[in-house]
Design a protein around this motif. Structure first.
Motif, PDB file in Angstrom:
ATOM      1  N   ARG A 195      -5.521  11.880 -11.550  1.00 23.43           N
ATOM      2  CA  ARG A 195      -4.941  11.003 -11.088  1.00 23.43           C
ATOM      3  C   ARG A 195      -3.486  11.265 -10.432  1.00 23.43           C
ATOM      4  N   VAL A 247      -5.336   5.295   1.654  1.00 24.11           N
ATOM      5  CA  VAL A 247      -6.246   6.119   1.544  1.00 24.11           C
ATOM      6  C   VAL A 247      -6.791   5.612   0.394  1.00 24.11           C
ATOM      7  N   TRP A 265      -0.853  11.940   3.034  1.00 23.35           N
ATOM      8  CA  TRP A 265      -1.071  11.122   3.674  1.00 23.35           C
ATOM      9  C   TRP A 265      -0.061  10.264   4.410  1.00 23.35           C
ATOM     10  N   ALA A 310     -11.919  -4.944  -6.596  1.00 31.74           N
ATOM     11  CA  ALA A 310     -11.357  -4.886  -7.576  1.00 31.74           C
ATOM     12  C   ALA A 310      -9.973  -5.260  -7.995  1.00 31.74           C
ATOM     13  N   GLU A 325     -11.991   6.382  -1.919  1.00 31.61           N
ATOM     14  CA  GLU A 325     -13.448   7.031  -2.588  1.00 31.61           C
ATOM     15  C   GLU A 325     -14.234   5.148  -2.613  1.00 31.61           C
ATOM     16  N   PHE A 326     -13.674   4.407  -2.082  1.00 29.36           N
ATOM     17  CA  PHE A 326     -14.014   2.838  -2.806  1.00 29.36           C
ATOM     18  C   PHE A 326     -14.043   2.587  -0.744  1.00 29.36           C
ATOM     19  N   ARG A 380      -5.018   1.485  -8.375  1.00 26.96           N
ATOM     20  CA  ARG A 380      -4.177   1.380 -10.106  1.00 26.96           C
ATOM     21  C   ARG A 380      -2.281   0.452  -9.262  1.00 26.96           C
ATOM     22  N   ARG A 381      -1.271   1.852  -8.599  1.00 27.18           N
ATOM     23  CA  ARG A 381      -0.552   1.241  -7.795  1.00 27.18           C
ATOM     24  C   ARG A 381      -0.232  -0.360  -6.761  1.00 27.18           C
ATOM     25  N   GLY A 391       0.342  -1.349  -0.021  1.00 27.42           N
ATOM     26  CA  GLY A 391      -0.229  -0.480  -0.116  1.00 27.42           C
ATOM     27  C   GLY A 391       1.192   1.491   0.186  1.00 27.42           C
ATOM     28  N   SER A 447      -9.985   7.872 -13.093  1.00 25.32           N
ATOM     29  CA  SER A 447     -10.520   9.537 -13.066  1.00 25.32           C
ATOM     30  C   SER A 447      -9.850   9.996 -14.457  1.00 25.32           C
ATOM     31  N   THR A 484      -8.120   5.377  -2.860  1.00 30.72           N
ATOM     32  CA  THR A 484      -8.265   6.661  -3.866  1.00 30.72           C
ATOM     33  C   THR A 484      -8.578   5.544  -5.328  1.00 30.72           C
ATOM     34  N   THR A 485      -8.742   6.047  -6.578  1.00 29.59           N
ATOM     35  CA  THR A 485      -8.212   5.591  -7.928  1.00 29.59           C
ATOM     36  C   THR A 485      -7.249   4.577  -8.217  1.00 29.59           C
ATOM     37  N   ALA A 486      -6.088   5.681  -8.020  1.00 30.89           N
ATOM     38  CA  ALA A 486      -4.971   6.008  -8.105  1.00 30.89           C
ATOM     39  C   ALA A 486      -3.793   4.887  -6.872  1.00 30.89           C
ATOM     40  N   ALA A 487      -4.517   4.927  -5.754  1.00 32.27           N
ATOM     41  CA  ALA A 487      -4.161   3.506  -4.948  1.00 32.27           C
ATOM     42  C   ALA A 487      -4.779   2.894  -5.465  1.00 32.27           C
ATOM     43  N   ASP A 490      -2.107  10.235  -1.569  1.00 31.94           N
ATOM     44  CA  ASP A 490      -1.815   9.477  -1.387  1.00 31.94           C
ATOM     45  C   ASP A 490       0.075   9.640  -0.622  1.00 31.94           C
ATOM     46  N   ASP A 520     -15.231  -2.769  -1.894  1.00 30.14           N
ATOM     47  CA  ASP A 520     -15.128  -2.817  -3.411  1.00 30.14           C
ATOM     48  C   ASP A 520     -13.638  -2.491  -3.646  1.00 30.14           C
ATOM     49  N   GLN A 550      -4.550  12.546  -7.191  1.00 24.12           N
ATOM     50  CA  GLN A 550      -4.915  11.618  -5.920  1.00 24.12           C
ATOM     51  C   GLN A 550      -3.886  11.180  -5.689  1.00 24.12           C
ATOM     52  N   GLN A 551      -2.456  11.258  -6.252  1.00 29.57           N
ATOM     53  CA  GLN A 551      -1.178  10.071  -6.232  1.00 29.57           C
ATOM     54  C   GLN A 551      -0.455  11.424  -5.006  1.00 29.57           C
ATOM     55  N   GLN A 603     -10.290  -8.425  -9.199  1.00 28.52           N
ATOM     56  CA  GLN A 603     -10.666  -8.638 -10.750  1.00 28.52           C
ATOM     57  C   GLN A 603      -9.330  -7.913 -11.571  1.00 28.52           C
ATOM     58  N   MET A 645     -20.314   0.066  -6.446  1.00 33.11           N
ATOM     59  CA  MET A 645     -19.677   0.339  -7.141  1.00 33.11           C
ATOM     60  C   MET A 645     -18.606   1.386  -7.147  1.00 33.11           C
ATOM     61  N   ILE A 646     -17.554   0.481  -8.170  1.00 31.78           N
ATOM     62  CA  ILE A 646     -16.652   0.911  -8.066  1.00 31.78           C
ATOM     63  C   ILE A 646     -16.490   2.321  -9.215  1.00 31.78           C
ATOM     64  N   ARG A 647     -15.451   2.878  -9.140  1.00 36.34           N
ATOM     65  CA  ARG A 647     -16.336   4.710  -9.534  1.00 36.34           C
ATOM     66  C   ARG A 647     -15.523   4.657 -10.890  1.00 36.34           C
TER      67      ARG A 647
END
Lengths: 292, 267
Positions: free
Chosen positions: B11, A112, B21, A160, A151-152, A119-120, A66, B6, A114-117, B18, A156, B14-15, A163, B1-3
């Protein structure tokens, strides 16, 4: 055939090779690979002997999936050597971070979601699975803080990851219980949302109440027997979803090995009862999952 | 549901979140909860942050306690923990392999004012560290005593076994004190104040230690790089004399401290 196992500490090495352990059907052991990332010596020798008698699980705590720093190539290579040498039935890590700026924080720290997290973390799980040449299971962490910015939901996010990477999940029911209590959410609701078909392993452990805040803050201490609340959650989960290889996790205030096995036997009975009402279980489920 | 995924700008933001944080959480773990980094996150202001702070701190402390057993035995838990906390502040763990944590602890002890009152303590810590290094060192076959004559005649190169460590303390009784604590001696006042060394080896999967002298310590060093037996003994005999050199060589062989050097390691 994996049913219920226990975490293995050096204090119990001799017991792990005892006649009681040998006569315990379905028994397997789990270790933290970080304690075996050494050039040689007695630790690797002990693990070799245990592995000859029982299936083994490598449960990592230090890869920092993470985190945002690149995964340590040295750590991955050391983990690969252990996986290739000991051929574990299960390999797992955490949805957490613990390494940053060449510093290791010996805990499983929250991220956190997030969508970026997403993906990473997915990229890092891909890297881990391709290096180890096996499917790995990702464990849900314990939560103490109401972190903003997700965000999730966690379920979820885990779905993801499954998947995107084909990874498995390690469901720690003590973590589910503690997190729900600490953050005011529903443990049963969490179990309803988890993608069960991906769950390859369950952890059961004990916890303690915070000395100052009491039951308002439960701590994932792994130094007590599994609580009755977590046993109930376990019974509920297995009754609904069928048997899953289960491990009694104990790191501190270590009891005698036989006491640990008694706790393990309780989980074993739950699994056998569930298997008698379900069809198709008592196959080496986790090994099939890992072989994907 | 997954959003939905972005945008690129999203992105990047968001990075940044992260990383922000993680930096904020590290500040909170280090006790800087009021810093600008941490203040941006209300979650880090709640009392529960101390659960993480305590876990991170205690895990490092427990590793030092385990890795410096003799030091802890000699100074007691309270003194050890106070010094260990100070060490964790300046040298926190860098690797998840805590078995290997604290290599700089002996040097840290040397830097403390208290080292003047307990001058043997850094040496005891160095031997604790040597035990750990011996415990986790690579496996290898030691030269058996009945092969020495043949190997000497063949001019075979030897080198220290990966698990062999020899430390000599000319001004303090660190080695004798360390051996006494490891042997379970409860009365350390009986240990005489005199120079001594310790030789650690690992036959049959267990670290083993014996007393040794300065010649043994120096002779083991002679074999680093893969010297032949005759070469090392002749060089050592010039300084220490043939009899002392012979006794030390016998001790190294008997304790399993030497192995055949691989061909690529020759001088």
């Amino acid at each position: 055939m994996l049913t219920a196992g226990v975490s293995l500490k050096p204090e119990h090495y001799d017991d792990a090779l005892s006649s009681r352990a040998a006569a315990t059907p379905g028994l397997w052991f789990e270790v933290h690979p970080e304690n075996y990332m050494v050039a040689g010596g007695p630790r690797l020798h002990w693990l070799e002997r245990v592995r000859r008698e029982h299936p083994l699980s490598l449960h990592g705590v230090g890869l920092s999936l993470g985190g945002i720093a690149p995964l340590s190539e040295m750590h991955l290579a050391a983990l690969q050597r252990l996986v290739f040498r000991y051929q574990p039935a299960l390999v797992s890590e955490h949805l957490a971070w613990s390494v940053h700026d060449e510093r290791y924080f010996p805990d499983l720290l929250p991220l956190v979601r997030t969508t970026a997290a997403l993906r990473r973390v997915a990229d890092r799980i891909d890297q881990m699975q391709s290096t180890l040449q096996c499917r790995v299971a990702i464990e849900n962490p314990t939560h103490y803080l109401p972190v903003a910015g997700h965000e999730f939901s966690e379920t979820d996010f885990l779905r993801a990851l499954v998947q995107r990477t084909g990874c498995a999940l390690l469901l720690d029911l003590n973590n589910v219980w503690i997190s729900a209590r600490n953050l005011g959410t529903s443990a049963v609701g969490y179990l309803d949302d988890i993608p069960w078909s991906a769950v390859a392993e369950i952890h059961l452990a004990g916890h303690t109440a915070d000395p100052t805040l009491g039951e308002a803050l439960l701590i994932d201490s792994h130094d007590q027997p599994v609580s009755e609340a977590v046993w109930q959650l376990y019974g509920h989960a297995i009754a609904l979803n069928g048997p899953v290889p289960t491990m009694i996790e104990r790191d501190g205030n270590l009891p005698r090995f036989n006491e640990l096995l008694d706790e393990r036997d309780r989980a074993h009975r739950v699994l056998l009862n569930a298997s008698s009402t379900a069809t198709g279980y008592l196959q080496p489920q986790a090994q099939q999952a890992m072989a994907a | 549901m997954i959003r939905a995924t972005s945008t690129l700008a999203g992105r990047s933001a968001q990075q940044f979140v992260d990383g922000q944080w993680i930096r904020a959480m590290i500040a909170a773990l280090d006790g800087s909860g009021g810093s600008a980094d941490a203040a941006a996150w209300p979650a880090l202001q709640v009392p529960a942050i101390r659960v993480y702070r305590n876990t991170v701190r205690l895990a490092a402390l427990d590793a030092l306690r385990a890795n410096y057993r003799s030091v802890r035995t000699m100074v007691g838990d309270a003194w050890f923990d106070a010094v260990a906390h100070a060490f964790v502040d300046v040298s926190p763990p860098a690797s998840p392999c805590l078995l290997d944590y604290g290599a700089a602890f002996p040097e840290f002890l040397s830097s403390l004012d208290v080292a003047a009152e307990l001058p043997y303590l850094p040496g005891v810590a160095a031997l604790d560290r040597a035990w750990t290094e011996s415990h986790i060192a690579a496996d290898a076959e030691a030269v058996p005593i009945n092969a020495v004559l043949r190997l000497s005649e063949e001019g075979a190169p030897l080198q220290p076994h990966p698990a062999a460590r020899a430390l000599w303390f000319g001004e303090t009784p660190a080695a004798a004190l360390w051996r006494a604590t490891r042997d379970g001696e409860s009365d350390l006042s009986a240990v005489r104040w005199q120079a001594a060394g310790a030789l650690l080896t690992r036959p049959r999967w267990q670290v083993h230690w014996v007393a040794c002298d300065a010649v043994t310590t120096a002779l083991l060093q002679m074999f680093i790089g893969g010297r032949t037996i005759a070469d090392a003994l002749n060089a050592m005999a010039i300084d220490a004399g043939p009899e002392a050199t012979g006794q030390s060589f016998h001790q190294l062989i008997a304790q399993g401290a030497l192995m055949l050097a691989p061909a690529g390691d020759l001088l």
